[in-house]
Design a protein around this motif. Structure first.
Motif, PDB file in Angstrom:
ATOM      1  N   GLY A   1       0.796  -1.218   0.000  1.00 39.60           N
ATOM      2  CA  GLY A   1       0.000   0.000   0.000  1.00 39.60           C
ATOM      3  C   GLY A   1       0.829   1.268   0.000  1.00 39.60           C
ATOM      4  N   PHE A   2       1.995   1.225   0.678  1.00 41.04           N
ATOM      5  CA  PHE A   2       2.839   2.416   0.680  1.00 41.04           C
ATOM      6  C   PHE A   2       3.257   2.785  -0.750  1.00 41.04           C
ATOM      7  CE2 PHE A   2       3.851   0.686   5.008  1.00 41.04           C
ATOM      8  CZ  PHE A   2       3.272   1.724   5.721  1.00 41.04           C
ATOM      9  N   GLU A   3       3.688   1.788  -1.528  1.00 41.79           N
ATOM     10  CA  GLU A   3       4.137   2.054  -2.905  1.00 41.79           C
ATOM     11  C   GLU A   3       2.973   2.491  -3.783  1.00 41.79           C
ATOM     12  OE1 GLU A   3       6.671  -0.152  -6.474  1.00 41.79           O
ATOM     13  OE2 GLU A   3       6.333  -1.184  -4.554  1.00 41.79           O
ATOM     14  N   VAL A   4       1.806   1.877  -3.583  1.00 49.28           N
ATOM     15  CA  VAL A   4       0.620   2.278  -4.356  1.00 49.28           C
ATOM     16  C   VAL A   4       0.266   3.730  -4.065  1.00 49.28           C
ATOM     17  CG1 VAL A   4      -1.843   1.868  -4.735  1.00 49.28           C
ATOM     18  CG2 VAL A   4      -0.271  -0.066  -4.487  1.00 49.28           C
ATOM     19  N   CYS A   5       0.277   4.089  -2.777  1.00 49.17           N
ATOM     20  CA  CYS A   5      -0.033   5.473  -2.389  1.00 49.17           C
ATOM     21  C   CYS A   5       0.949   6.445  -3.038  1.00 49.17           C
ATOM     22  CB  CYS A   5       0.004   5.596  -0.871  1.00 49.17           C
ATOM     23  SG  CYS A   5      -0.455   7.235  -0.252  1.00 49.17           S
ATOM     24  N   ARG A   6       2.215   6.073  -3.004  1.00 48.28           N
ATOM     25  CA  ARG A   6       3.234   6.948  -3.589  1.00 48.28           C
ATOM     26  C   ARG A   6       2.998   7.125  -5.101  1.00 48.28           C
ATOM     27  NH1 ARG A   6       7.065   4.165  -2.045  1.00 48.28           N
ATOM     28  NH2 ARG A   6       7.466   5.224  -0.052  1.00 48.28           N
ATOM     29  N   GLU A   7       2.659   6.040  -5.813  1.00 44.76           N
ATOM     30  CA  GLU A   7       2.412   6.118  -7.251  1.00 44.76           C
ATOM     31  C   GLU A   7       1.175   6.960  -7.563  1.00 44.76           C
ATOM     32  OE1 GLU A   7       4.140   5.102  -9.877  1.00 44.76           O
ATOM     33  OE2 GLU A   7       5.734   4.600  -8.476  1.00 44.76           O
ATOM     34  N   ILE A   8       0.141   6.819  -6.739  1.00 45.50           N
ATOM     35  CA  ILE A   8      -1.080   7.613  -6.969  1.00 45.50           C
ATOM     36  C   ILE A   8      -0.775   9.103  -6.828  1.00 45.50           C
ATOM     37  CG2 ILE A   8      -3.341   8.187  -5.999  1.00 45.50           C
ATOM     38  CD1 ILE A   8      -3.679   5.209  -5.334  1.00 45.50           C
ATOM     39  N   ARG A   9       0.014   9.449  -5.799  1.00 46.80           N
ATOM     40  CA  ARG A   9       0.319  10.868  -5.571  1.00 46.80           C
ATOM     41  C   ARG A   9       1.187  11.464  -6.688  1.00 46.80           C
ATOM     42  NH1 ARG A   9      -3.780  11.820  -3.013  1.00 46.80           N
ATOM     43  NH2 ARG A   9      -3.837  11.731  -0.734  1.00 46.80           N
ATOM     44  N   ARG A  10       1.865  10.626  -7.448  1.00 44.72           N
ATOM     45  CA  ARG A  10       2.672  11.143  -8.554  1.00 44.72           C
ATOM     46  C   ARG A  10       1.818  11.567  -9.749  1.00 44.72           C
ATOM     47  NH1 ARG A  10       7.306   6.423  -8.159  1.00 44.72           N
ATOM     48  NH2 ARG A  10       8.546   7.408  -6.486  1.00 44.72           N
ATOM     49  N   ARG A  11       0.577  11.169  -9.752  1.00 47.76           N
ATOM     50  CA  ARG A  11      -0.320  11.537 -10.850  1.00 47.76           C
ATOM     51  C   ARG A  11      -1.039  12.834 -10.475  1.00 47.76           C
ATOM     52  NH1 ARG A  11      -2.833   5.854 -13.194  1.00 47.76           N
ATOM     53  NH2 ARG A  11      -0.919   4.625 -12.938  1.00 47.76           N
ATOM     54  N   PRO A  12      -0.845  13.909 -11.247  1.00 46.46           N
ATOM     55  CA  PRO A  12      -1.415  15.223 -10.879  1.00 46.46           C
ATOM     56  C   PRO A  12      -2.917  15.184 -10.613  1.00 46.46           C
ATOM     57  CG  PRO A  12       0.125  15.444 -12.704  1.00 46.46           C
ATOM     58  CD  PRO A  12      -0.039  13.975 -12.484  1.00 46.46           C
ATOM     59  N   ARG A  13      -3.625  14.332 -11.352  1.00 46.39           N
ATOM     60  CA  ARG A  13      -5.085  14.302 -11.200  1.00 46.39           C
ATOM     61  C   ARG A  13      -5.507  13.884  -9.796  1.00 46.39           C
ATOM     62  NH1 ARG A  13      -9.073  10.760 -15.165  1.00 46.39           N
ATOM     63  NH2 ARG A  13     -11.056  11.244 -14.114  1.00 46.39           N
ATOM     64  N   TYR A  14      -4.665  13.060  -9.124  1.00 46.34           N
ATOM     65  CA  TYR A  14      -5.034  12.518  -7.820  1.00 46.34           C
ATOM     66  C   TYR A  14      -4.137  13.054  -6.706  1.00 46.34           C
ATOM     67  CZ  TYR A  14      -7.313   9.419 -11.090  1.00 46.34           C
ATOM     68  OH  TYR A  14      -8.060   8.939 -12.121  1.00 46.34           O
ATOM     69  N   LYS A  15      -3.533  14.203  -6.977  1.00 48.41           N
ATOM     70  CA  LYS A  15      -2.611  14.782  -6.005  1.00 48.41           C
ATOM     71  C   LYS A  15      -3.314  15.084  -4.680  1.00 48.41           C
ATOM     72  CE  LYS A  15       0.809  18.475  -5.569  1.00 48.41           C
ATOM     73  NZ  LYS A  15       1.422  19.662  -6.228  1.00 48.41           N
ATOM     74  N   ASN A  16      -4.602  15.456  -4.715  1.00 49.84           N
ATOM     75  CA  ASN A  16      -5.323  15.849  -3.497  1.00 49.84           C
ATOM     76  C   ASN A  16      -6.498  14.930  -3.181  1.00 49.84           C
ATOM     77  OD1 ASN A  16      -3.754  18.306  -3.019  1.00 49.84           O
ATOM     78  ND2 ASN A  16      -4.707  19.022  -4.917  1.00 49.84           N
ATOM     79  N   THR A  17      -6.588  13.772  -3.866  1.00 51.47           N
ATOM     80  CA  THR A  17      -7.672  12.827  -3.578  1.00 51.47           C
ATOM     81  C   THR A  17      -7.463  12.194  -2.202  1.00 51.47           C
ATOM     82  OG1 THR A  17      -7.898  12.335  -5.929  1.00 51.47           O
ATOM     83  CG2 THR A  17      -8.827  10.738  -4.382  1.00 51.47           C
ATOM     84  N   PRO A  18      -8.467  12.199  -1.327  1.00 60.49           N
ATOM     85  CA  PRO A  18      -8.294  11.589   0.008  1.00 60.49           C
ATOM     86  C   PRO A  18      -7.978  10.100  -0.095  1.00 60.49           C
ATOM     87  CG  PRO A  18     -10.252  12.983  -0.039  1.00 60.49           C
ATOM     88  CD  PRO A  18      -9.793  12.859  -1.450  1.00 60.49           C
ATOM     89  N   ILE A  19      -6.917   9.663   0.577  1.00 60.57           N
ATOM     90  CA  ILE A  19      -6.545   8.244   0.670  1.00 60.57           C
ATOM     91  C   ILE A  19      -6.565   7.861   2.151  1.00 60.57           C
ATOM     92  CG2 ILE A  19      -4.750   6.520   0.257  1.00 60.57           C
ATOM     93  CD1 ILE A  19      -3.759   8.222  -2.059  1.00 60.57           C
ATOM     94  N   ILE A  20      -7.440   6.894   2.507  1.00 55.69           N
ATOM     95  CA  ILE A  20      -7.531   6.402   3.889  1.00 55.69           C
ATOM     96  C   ILE A  20      -6.886   5.025   3.928  1.00 55.69           C
ATOM     97  CG2 ILE A  20      -9.070   5.742   5.777  1.00 55.69           C
ATOM     98  CD1 ILE A  20     -11.073   7.764   4.750  1.00 55.69           C
ATOM     99  N   VAL A  21      -5.842   4.910   4.721  1.00 57.77           N
ATOM    100  CA  VAL A  21      -5.082   3.665   4.820  1.00 57.77           C
ATOM    101  C   VAL A  21      -5.765   2.732   5.820  1.00 57.77           C
ATOM    102  CG1 VAL A  21      -2.896   2.674   5.580  1.00 57.77           C
ATOM    103  CG2 VAL A  21      -2.913   4.720   4.143  1.00 57.77           C
TER     104      VAL A  21
END
Length: 711
Positions: free
Chosen positions: A74-94
């Motif tokens: 999950g840590f790596e997935v979260c990091r990859e999602i944040r690299r995409r500008p479209r999802y830079k501010n999408t809430p992610i609940i771990v």
């Protein structure tokens, strides 16, 4: 649960899409079942790789993400999602079974919004999800507002907000502060009307009333800067009642530069740049009115065509710059030679009642004077005597040399010698030629005896036809090089006639070819010869390379010429990318719609279009945005004094700026000195042509010239 009535919070959630990522199918089923009952659209993924592969398809508003998963955690997935500008501010609940501070801190460090330990309390998670979505919405709104404020502040338009009831300024952007010259503190408490020049301020009340009625209106306003200077603006006034208090918003553009350019273009279109006299276009407009008035009042008019004697010899011996200086001196003398009450034509806005004499430069060393309101032809003769005497006064040349110019003048009289201006000019020109043949430094009136001159013209026409049949013509090529003199980028084809009596240049036969229509046959020959030469040079030419061909006004809109070009290029497909057709402004402005279609057909063949001798006569300039033109050739008359005349340099710079704004290339003709080259090169990238580079060369010599430059 799924069967329970929806709460207000659930109704809010109904528009949201959730992505749940977990390697445990049971957890995913619980998440999907619970949050679907809460009104979410729920998508699931059994691995991080699947989630990343489908995330753009799903476009989630919120993500539930397990930490411990096989493969990509999950840590790596979260990091990859944040690299995409479209999802830079999408809430992610771990979601994780890990229960240690290090894991929690790591999750927050890589962009998680919340951290929930398993087993999950779904009702508590629902509240945390709604809180995260609301917080994200607030962040998005604030960022949108900040972005909008930055755009407004950076806008080149001046934006001023003022209260609708008191007109007190409430806000303004940086452009407004900069142009008005005030600081933000200085504008606090000022009334919008205080920024307006008197005329604009007086009509402000009525203007604002119109805005209240229609919500917005377009206006022109004169604004006054802090230093007292006034500048014109155009823009929009908006009215909104949504704020408290209600406000007006002024969005204004400073039109000072645009008005200056319009005035400059008007001057270029109607006045000769070198002398400041009216050009042919302006004189023709005024002459039509003069002839109409003469008809009503029963008066006569006279057209006087004047040509300087021996100016070509001065250009050849002392250089074109000296010749241009003499033309300017003659212009000043002609202006001084008019009678008190006569007027040199300089301002198109002057009323006809003040026009006694009109003086214009037609180009080269030719001038035209139009006399009106006289009844005796001796009046025209007296003016001619006075002008010739004024021109003959000695001129100071370089090195202290004194030289006396002479001139030849032809005079035609309205209505005796013609019913319209064009005919009168033609017959004045015929009479001027007779004056030159009779010994120069004199004037001659047009008479029917001048028709005997037609014989010599008929003889020249016969020789032209023979020359075409006997293939007596050839092309010479004047090089075009980049302004850094690093490479040859093209050449202009210049026609030469190997007449039995010696080599003849275009000015001795092209005018007659135009009049007789032989220019069409000559034009076909030039096009065929140019295409043939391109084929012969195929292995020698640098890339890119433009070969320019002058196209006559008679060839413009001629389908036969277009078809001939189409046939030649079909047989020589590689030639089209090198060909540039040069057309004069006057050949373009007649029947603009047909011209545009004809040029588009040429462009479809791959041929490019250039405007030759730009600005020398019919500079309406509106055609530049309507026709498919790629290149402007700045005429040598604008370049000849560029190293000595700041105003001339400013005009050339303005043409550069206009060409760049229209994404056009620039060719500068008549570059004769290093100083001229340095000045035009400093104005920007361009191509230069002139005797500093080379005269026109026969094909073999041009081939040698190309070889002197790197490929």
């Amino acid at each position: 649960m799924p069967g329970d009535p929806a709460t207000p919070e659930q109704e809010v959630a109904a528009d949201y899409v959730m992505l749940a990522v977990d390697d445990d199918p049971g957890t995913l089923l619980l998440a999907e079942t619970f949050f679907a009952s809460e009104g979410y659209t729920v998508a699931t993924a059994l691995s991080g790789a699947e989630a990343l592969a489908r995330i753009d398809e799903i476009a989630p508003d919120i993500i539930l993400l397990d930490i411990i998963m096989p493969g990509m955690d999950g840590f790596e997935v979260c990091r990859e999602i944040r690299r995409r500008p479209r999802y830079k501010n999408t809430p992610i609940i771990v979601l994780t079974s890990l229960n240690d501070t290090d894991a929690e801190q790591r999750a927050f460090a890589i962009g998680a919004w919340d951290f929930v330990a398993k087993p999950v309390r779904w009702s508590a998670l629902a509240y945390r999800a709604r809180f995260a979505l609301r917080a994200a919405g607030v962040v998005a709104i604030q960022r949108s507002a900040d972005r909008f404020a930055r755009v407004i502040n950076q806008s080149p338009d001046e934006i001023l907000v003022f209260a609708a009831d008191t007109l007190v300024l409430l806000d303004e952007n940086i452009s407004a502060l900069r142009n008005l010259g005030y600081s933000k503190l200085e504008l606090q408490g000022m009334n919008f009307a205080e920024l307006l020049h008197n005329g604009s301020a007086q009509g402000l009340g009525g203007m604002l009333q119109q805005v209240r009625l229609h919500q917005q209106e377009k206006f022109s306003l004169q604004l006054r800067r802090k230093d007292g200077s006034v500048y014109p603006t155009e823009g929009t006034l908006l009215y909104t009642e949504d704020d408290d208090p209600s406000v007006f918003v002024a969005i204004l553009q400073d039109t000072s530069e645009r008005q200056r350019i319009q005035q400059e273009l008007h001057r270029l279109a109607h006045y000769d740049e070198m002398t400041g006299l009216a050009n042919r276009r302006l004189l023709e407009q005024q002459a039509v009115k003069l002839l109409a008035r003469a008809t009503r009042q029963g008066h006569r008019c006279a057209v006087c065509m004047l040509d300087l004697d021996g100016l070509r010899h001065i250009n050849d011996t002392l250089g074109p710059a000296v010749g241009d200086g003499l033309i300017r001196e003659v212009s000043s003398r002609l202006a001084r030679a008019v009678r008190p009450g006569d007027l040199v034509a300089r301002d198109e806005s002057l009323g006809l009642e003040s026009l006694g004499m009109q003086l214009a430069r037609f180009g080269g060393d030719e001038f035209v004077v139009v006399l009106s309101d006289f009844s005796d032809t001796l009046d025209a003769a007296r003016v001619a005597d006075r002008i010739l005497a004024t021109i003959a006064e000695p001129c100071e040349l370089p090195q202290g040399v004194r030289h006396s110019l002479t001139a030849s003048m032809g005079i035609s009289v309205y209505p005796d010698d013609g019913a319209n201006f064009d005919v009168l000019v033609q017959r004045a020109h015929t009479a001027m030629f007779d004056a030159k043949q009779s010994g120069r430094n004199r004037y001659a009136f047009y008479t029917e005896a001048h028709n005997h001159k037609v014989f010599s013209r008929m003889q020249l026409e016969s020789e032209l036809r023979t020359g075409l049949q006997e293939n007596e013509f050839e092309l010479h090529y004047q090089p075009l090089v980049d302004s850094a003199l690093q490479r040859v980028v093209g050449a202009e084809c210049l026609l030469r006639w190997r007449h039995p009596d010696g080599l003849r240049y275009p000015d001795s036969f092209i005018p007659l070819a135009e009049e007789t229509g032989l220019i069409l046959q000559l034009g076909d020959w030039v096009l065929e010869a140019a295409v043939s030469q391109l084929s012969a040079w195929a292995d020698q030419l640098p890339e890119p390379f433009d070969l320019s061909i002058n196209v006559s006004a008679l060839q413009v809109r001629d389908d036969a010429f277009l078809n001939r070009a189409r046939e030649l290029l079909a047989d020589n497909p590689g030639a089209a990318r090198h060909l540039v057709f040069e057309l004069t402004e006057s050949s373009l402005i007649q029947d603009m719609e047909s011209t545009a279609r004809w040029l588009q057909d040429l462009r479809a063949l791959g041929v490019r279009i250039a405007i030759d001798d730009f600005g020398t006569g019919y500079s309406g300039l509106h055609y530049l945005v309507k026709l498919p033109v790629q290149t402007l050739k700045i005429d040598r008359m604008f370049v000849s004094g560029i190293d000595r005349d700041g105003e001339q340099a400013a005009v050339v710079s303005a043409i550069f700026q206009m060409a760049r704004a229209l994404h056009m290339e620039i060719v500068v003709e008549g570059v004769e000195t290093r100083e001229q080259l340095q000045i035009v090169a400093a104005m920007g990238a361009c191509v230069v042509q002139g005797w500093l580079i080379s005269k026109a060369l026969p094909a073999p010599e041009f081939g040698v010239f190309i070889g002197q430059f790197p490929a």
